[in-house]
Every structure is written in structure tokens, then in C-alpha cells.
Enzyme design. Structure first.
Site, PDB file in Angstrom:
ATOM      1  N   LYS A  72       6.388  -6.515  42.229  1.00  0.00           N
ATOM      2  CA  LYS A  72       5.755  -7.804  42.558  1.00  0.00           C
ATOM      3  C   LYS A  72       5.103  -8.428  41.325  1.00  0.00           C
ATOM      4  O   LYS A  72       5.292  -9.608  41.041  1.00  0.00           O
ATOM      5  CB  LYS A  72       4.661  -7.633  43.627  1.00  0.00           C
ATOM      6  CG  LYS A  72       5.137  -7.044  44.926  1.00  0.00           C
ATOM      7  CD  LYS A  72       4.003  -6.922  45.921  1.00  0.00           C
ATOM      8  CE  LYS A  72       2.905  -5.965  45.506  1.00  0.00           C
ATOM      9  NZ  LYS A  72       3.305  -4.557  45.394  1.00  0.00           N
ATOM     10  N   ARG A 110      -2.514  -8.395  52.100  1.00  0.00           N
ATOM     11  CA  ARG A 110      -2.023  -7.032  52.343  1.00  0.00           C
ATOM     12  C   ARG A 110      -2.271  -6.611  53.784  1.00  0.00           C
ATOM     13  O   ARG A 110      -1.901  -5.507  54.158  1.00  0.00           O
ATOM     14  CB  ARG A 110      -2.735  -6.053  51.410  1.00  0.00           C
ATOM     15  CG  ARG A 110      -1.942  -5.723  50.158  1.00  0.00           C
ATOM     16  CD  ARG A 110      -2.732  -4.705  49.360  1.00  0.00           C
ATOM     17  NE  ARG A 110      -1.961  -3.920  48.447  1.00  0.00           N
ATOM     18  CZ  ARG A 110      -1.871  -4.165  47.145  1.00  0.00           C
ATOM     19  NH1 ARG A 110      -2.452  -5.205  46.624  1.00  0.00           N
ATOM     20  NH2 ARG A 110      -1.188  -3.357  46.366  1.00  0.00           N
ATOM     21  N   ARG A 131       4.779   3.703  35.082  1.00  0.00           N
ATOM     22  CA  ARG A 131       4.117   2.417  34.807  1.00  0.00           C
ATOM     23  C   ARG A 131       2.974   2.617  33.814  1.00  0.00           C
ATOM     24  O   ARG A 131       2.216   3.561  33.895  1.00  0.00           O
ATOM     25  CB  ARG A 131       3.557   1.840  36.117  1.00  0.00           C
ATOM     26  CG  ARG A 131       2.665   0.627  35.869  1.00  0.00           C
ATOM     27  CD  ARG A 131       2.570  -0.281  37.044  1.00  0.00           C
ATOM     28  NE  ARG A 131       1.911   0.304  38.201  1.00  0.00           N
ATOM     29  CZ  ARG A 131       1.790  -0.334  39.372  1.00  0.00           C
ATOM     30  NH1 ARG A 131       2.288  -1.549  39.514  1.00  0.00           N
ATOM     31  NH2 ARG A 131       1.199   0.252  40.383  1.00  0.00           N
ATOM     32  N   ARG A 188      -2.579   4.081  35.364  1.00  0.00           N
ATOM     33  CA  ARG A 188      -3.600   3.768  36.367  1.00  0.00           C
ATOM     34  C   ARG A 188      -3.955   4.995  37.197  1.00  0.00           C
ATOM     35  O   ARG A 188      -3.075   5.751  37.578  1.00  0.00           O
ATOM     36  CB  ARG A 188      -3.101   2.646  37.295  1.00  0.00           C
ATOM     37  CG  ARG A 188      -3.211   1.278  36.663  1.00  0.00           C
ATOM     38  CD  ARG A 188      -2.454   0.218  37.428  1.00  0.00           C
ATOM     39  NE  ARG A 188      -2.622   0.266  38.885  1.00  0.00           N
ATOM     40  CZ  ARG A 188      -2.093  -0.640  39.712  1.00  0.00           C
ATOM     41  NH1 ARG A 188      -1.399  -1.644  39.233  1.00  0.00           N
ATOM     42  NH2 ARG A 188      -2.266  -0.544  41.007  1.00  0.00           N
ATOM     43  N   ARG A 219      -0.793   5.457  49.209  1.00  0.00           N
ATOM     44  CA  ARG A 219      -0.615   3.999  49.131  1.00  0.00           C
ATOM     45  C   ARG A 219       0.630   3.566  49.901  1.00  0.00           C
ATOM     46  O   ARG A 219       0.644   2.512  50.520  1.00  0.00           O
ATOM     47  CB  ARG A 219      -0.534   3.555  47.660  1.00  0.00           C
ATOM     48  CG  ARG A 219      -1.848   3.793  46.926  1.00  0.00           C
ATOM     49  CD  ARG A 219      -1.724   3.523  45.453  1.00  0.00           C
ATOM     50  NE  ARG A 219      -1.531   2.112  45.178  1.00  0.00           N
ATOM     51  CZ  ARG A 219      -1.107   1.635  44.029  1.00  0.00           C
ATOM     52  NH1 ARG A 219      -0.812   2.446  43.050  1.00  0.00           N
ATOM     53  NH2 ARG A 219      -0.981   0.335  43.867  1.00  0.00           N
TER      54      ARG A 219
HETATM   55  P1  ADP Z   1       3.912  -3.940  41.780  1.00  0.00           P
HETATM   56  O1  ADP Z   1       3.206  -5.125  41.184  1.00  0.00           O
HETATM   57  O2  ADP Z   1       4.758  -4.283  42.959  1.00  0.00           O
HETATM   58  O3  ADP Z   1       2.993  -2.792  42.079  1.00  0.00           O
HETATM   59  P2  ADP Z   1       5.073  -3.653  39.093  1.00  0.00           P
HETATM   60  O4  ADP Z   1       5.602  -5.025  38.822  1.00  0.00           O
HETATM   61  O5  ADP Z   1       3.831  -3.249  38.378  1.00  0.00           O
HETATM   62  O6  ADP Z   1       4.934  -3.385  40.698  1.00  0.00           O
HETATM   63  O7  ADP Z   1       6.259  -2.618  38.771  1.00  0.00           O
HETATM   64  C1  ADP Z   1       6.053  -1.194  38.909  1.00  0.00           C
HETATM   65  C2  ADP Z   1       6.696  -0.473  37.712  1.00  0.00           C
HETATM   66  O8  ADP Z   1       8.113  -0.588  37.821  1.00  0.00           O
HETATM   67  C3  ADP Z   1       6.312  -1.068  36.360  1.00  0.00           C
HETATM   68  O9  ADP Z   1       6.204  -0.013  35.428  1.00  0.00           O
HETATM   69  C4  ADP Z   1       7.484  -2.004  36.020  1.00  0.00           C
HETATM   70  O10 ADP Z   1       7.661  -2.134  34.613  1.00  0.00           O
HETATM   71  C5  ADP Z   1       8.660  -1.291  36.683  1.00  0.00           C
HETATM   72  N1  ADP Z   1       9.650  -2.227  37.241  1.00  0.00           N
HETATM   73  C6  ADP Z   1       9.437  -3.438  37.826  1.00  0.00           C
HETATM   74  N2  ADP Z   1      10.597  -3.996  38.244  1.00  0.00           N
HETATM   75  C7  ADP Z   1      11.583  -3.104  37.925  1.00  0.00           C
HETATM   76  C8  ADP Z   1      13.007  -3.076  38.096  1.00  0.00           C
HETATM   77  N3  ADP Z   1      13.658  -4.083  38.704  1.00  0.00           N
HETATM   78  N4  ADP Z   1      13.673  -1.991  37.655  1.00  0.00           N
HETATM   79  C9  ADP Z   1      13.014  -0.949  37.065  1.00  0.00           C
HETATM   80  N5  ADP Z   1      11.695  -0.908  36.882  1.00  0.00           N
HETATM   81  C10 ADP Z   1      10.965  -1.964  37.291  1.00  0.00           C
HETATM   82  P1  AMP Z   2      -2.252  -3.642  42.992  1.00  0.00           P
HETATM   83  O1  AMP Z   2      -2.644  -3.890  41.582  1.00  0.00           O
HETATM   84  O2  AMP Z   2      -1.812  -4.887  43.709  1.00  0.00           O
HETATM   85  O3  AMP Z   2      -1.272  -2.501  43.139  1.00  0.00           O
HETATM   86  O4  AMP Z   2      -3.582  -3.187  43.764  1.00  0.00           O
HETATM   87  C1  AMP Z   2      -4.265  -1.988  43.402  1.00  0.00           C
HETATM   88  C2  AMP Z   2      -5.266  -1.619  44.508  1.00  0.00           C
HETATM   89  O5  AMP Z   2      -6.260  -2.667  44.639  1.00  0.00           O
HETATM   90  C3  AMP Z   2      -4.694  -1.452  45.915  1.00  0.00           C
HETATM   91  O6  AMP Z   2      -4.133  -0.168  46.132  1.00  0.00           O
HETATM   92  C4  AMP Z   2      -5.946  -1.698  46.764  1.00  0.00           C
HETATM   93  O7  AMP Z   2      -6.809  -0.582  46.769  1.00  0.00           O
HETATM   94  C5  AMP Z   2      -6.639  -2.826  45.989  1.00  0.00           C
HETATM   95  N1  AMP Z   2      -6.182  -4.157  46.461  1.00  0.00           N
HETATM   96  C6  AMP Z   2      -5.496  -5.096  45.737  1.00  0.00           C
HETATM   97  N2  AMP Z   2      -5.233  -6.172  46.487  1.00  0.00           N
HETATM   98  C7  AMP Z   2      -5.748  -5.916  47.714  1.00  0.00           C
HETATM   99  C8  AMP Z   2      -5.786  -6.629  48.958  1.00  0.00           C
HETATM  100  N3  AMP Z   2      -5.209  -7.835  49.088  1.00  0.00           N
HETATM  101  N4  AMP Z   2      -6.418  -6.053  50.012  1.00  0.00           N
HETATM  102  C9  AMP Z   2      -7.005  -4.836  49.900  1.00  0.00           C
HETATM  103  N5  AMP Z   2      -6.984  -4.109  48.788  1.00  0.00           N
HETATM  104  C10 AMP Z   2      -6.372  -4.633  47.697  1.00  0.00           C
END
Ligand code: ADP
Ligand code: AMP
Length: 213
Positions: free
Chosen positions: A13, A88, A127, A160, A171
Site C-alpha cells: 500500500k 482499518r 522491509r 520496524r 497483524r
Molecule cells: P504496506 O504499506 O502495505 O504495509 P509496503 O509498501 O511497505 O507495504 O511494502 C512491504 C514491503 O514489500 C516493502 O519492503 C516493499 O519494498 C516491498 N514491496 C512492495 N511492493 C512489492 C512488490 N510488488 N513486489 C515485491 N516487493 C514489494
Molecule cells: P502501517 O504503517 O500502516 O503498517 O501501520 C503500522 C501500525 O500503526 C499498525 O499495525 C497499527 O498498530 C497502527 N495503525 C496505523 N494506521 C492505523 C489505523 N488506521 N487504525 C489503527 N491503527 C493504525
């Protein structure tokens, strides 16, 4: 244009939201980034949020909704935004809808980046995040030029706390229970779009661009 990114943690995302933000000139609003910035700065909100984040739980709606509504009320969000990680829960979506309806507005697209659970642990353990500028990398799929250092701002990258495999399992459970129902919620509103998130990130982005075009 108001866009919501849906998908499991690690689905991509944030990666896609940043690309949309750059191409369409929309602010990228990530509640996770806002919480992490607060944790880094040692604020009360950060201390409270960290308890939930480290356990792989959601931060309570009362706290989350307030910071999101404050953020989207800022001037740069006047012409739209990409929401990443919000809503969420169904109550969060309802609060957002209500706030938008009061402004005579609505969500234009809810894009679900679909990635099965089997791929998620791999994505999360690789990541690497920059808490200074919010950039995200992956040790295999999106490596930095210099290992451990952010290409964009030169800060040190972190794994993280909530990306450790035991927390990722929590999660994912929380996602299926509390967040996945949003897919149906936005489908009923006629704004849901699905993309395959398992392919290369540029291919995922091409699918999104063809939806937004
Ligand atoms: P989210 O925001 O949904 O938690 P991220 O955008 O941070 O996910 O992506 C999670 C991990 O996967 C990151 O390390 C990112 O670089 C990697 N990633 C994102 N999209 C892809 C993809 N299409 N293929 C492989 N790895 C990806
Ligand atoms: P993210 O960076 O989107 O993966 O979010 C990391 C963490 O932040 C999540 O696992 C939750 O603990 C918290 N968080 C982020 N956005 C929300 C939301 N909209 N509602 C509740 N918790 C959130």
C-alpha cells in the site's frame, strides 16, 4: 481525487501510495507514518500508539480518527489525497464518510492491493524503513544503493519492531478480522478496485494507473 489503499500489512500500500502521490501530485497520508513520527519525537500520542503497534494491534479508533481528520483538514489536502493505512476498521470508514458527506464530498477509489498471507512474512522481514523521511525499501525487491542507508535522505534505515515475524502473525489476524470487511464495505459503495499485488511493483502501479486514468 480521494483514494484509499486497502490491503494486508505488507501488501505494498505504502509503495503504491507514494508512486500515486508523485504521479498525480496528491499528498500521501499514512497514519502509520504519523504514529512513527510521534514515537520518534517522544510525544504522548507516540507513547500511547507504540503500546498497540508493538503488539501488532490497532491503535484505538478514538485516537486514530482524530489525527486523520486533523491531517486531511490541512490545506494541501484540499484537492484530494491518498490514504494509506486508514481506514482499518468499519467505524473508521464510517467517520471518514460522514466527514466527507458533510463537505459534499466522497471517496473516489478504494484500491485493494491483493497479496496472499504466504507472501507477507517474506515482504515484511525484508522491509527496511526510513523514519526520517518515510521511504520504504526491501532488501531483495527494492534495495538501497548503500546497504542500510536511505537513498533519499541519507538516514539510517530500521527494521520496524512490528515487522518481526511473531508480530506480523498478529497483524495478519487483526487484518482479517477488522480490516478485510472494508473490501465489501467499499464494494457496496461502488468504488472498490482490485489489483494483483504479487507482481513487480511497477506492474502493480501500471494496473493502478489504468484504473485512475
Ligand atoms: P504496506 O504499506 O502495505 O504495509 P509496503 O509498501 O511497505 O507495504 O511494502 C512491504 C514491503 O514489500 C516493502 O519492503 C516493499 O519494498 C516491498 N514491496 C512492495 N511492493 C512489492 C512488490 N510488488 N513486489 C515485491 N516487493 C514489494
Ligand atoms: P502501517 O504503517 O500502516 O503498517 O501501520 C503500522 C501500525 O500503526 C499498525 O499495525 C497499527 O498498530 C497502527 N495503525 C496505523 N494506521 C492505523 C489505523 N488506521 N487504525 C489503527 N491503527 C493504525
Amino acid at each position: 481525487m480521494k483514494i484509499i489503499m486497502l490491503g494486508a500489512p505488507g501488501a505494498g500500500k505504502g509503495t503504491q501510495a507514494k508512486m500515486i502521490s508523485e504521479k498525480y501530485g496528491l499528498p500521501h497520508v499514512s497514519t502509520g507514518d504519523i504514529f512513527r513520527a510521534n514515537i520518534k519525537n517522544g510525544t504522548e500520542l507516540g507513547k500511547e500508539a507504540k503500546k498497540y503497534m508493538d503488539a501488532g494491534q490497532l491503535v484505538p479508533d478514538e485516537l486514530t480518527v482524530k489525527i486523520l481528520l486533523d491531517r486531511v483538514a490541512q490545506d494541501d489536502c484540499k484537492n484530494g489525497y491518498v490514504l494509506d493505512g486508514f481506514p482499518r476498521t468499519i467505524p473508521q470508514a464510517e467517520v471518514l464518510d460522514k466527514a466527507l458527506t458533510e463537505l459534499g464530498d466522497k471517496v473516489d477509489y478504494a484500491i485493494n492491493v491483493d497479496v496472499p498471507d504466504e507472501n507477507i512474512i517474506n515482504r515484511m522481514s525484508g522491509r527496511r524503513a526510513c523514519v526520517t523521511c518515510g521511504a520504504t525499501y526491501h532488501v531483495v525487491y527494492a534495495p538501497t544503493k548503500v546497504e542500510g542507508i536511505c537513498d533519499k535522505c541519507g538516514s539510517e534505515l530500521i527494521l520496524r519492531d512490528d515487522d518481526k515475524p511473531e508480530t506480523v502473525k498478529n497483524r495478519l489476524e487483526v487484518y482479517h478480522k477488522q480490516t478485510q470487511p472494508l473490501i465489501e464495505y467499499y464494494d457496496k459503495k461502488g468504488v472498490l478496485k482490485e489489483v494483483d499485488g504479487t507482481v513487480d511493483m511497477n506492474e502493480v502501479f501500471n494496473s493502478i494507473v489504468s484504473i485512475l486514468a
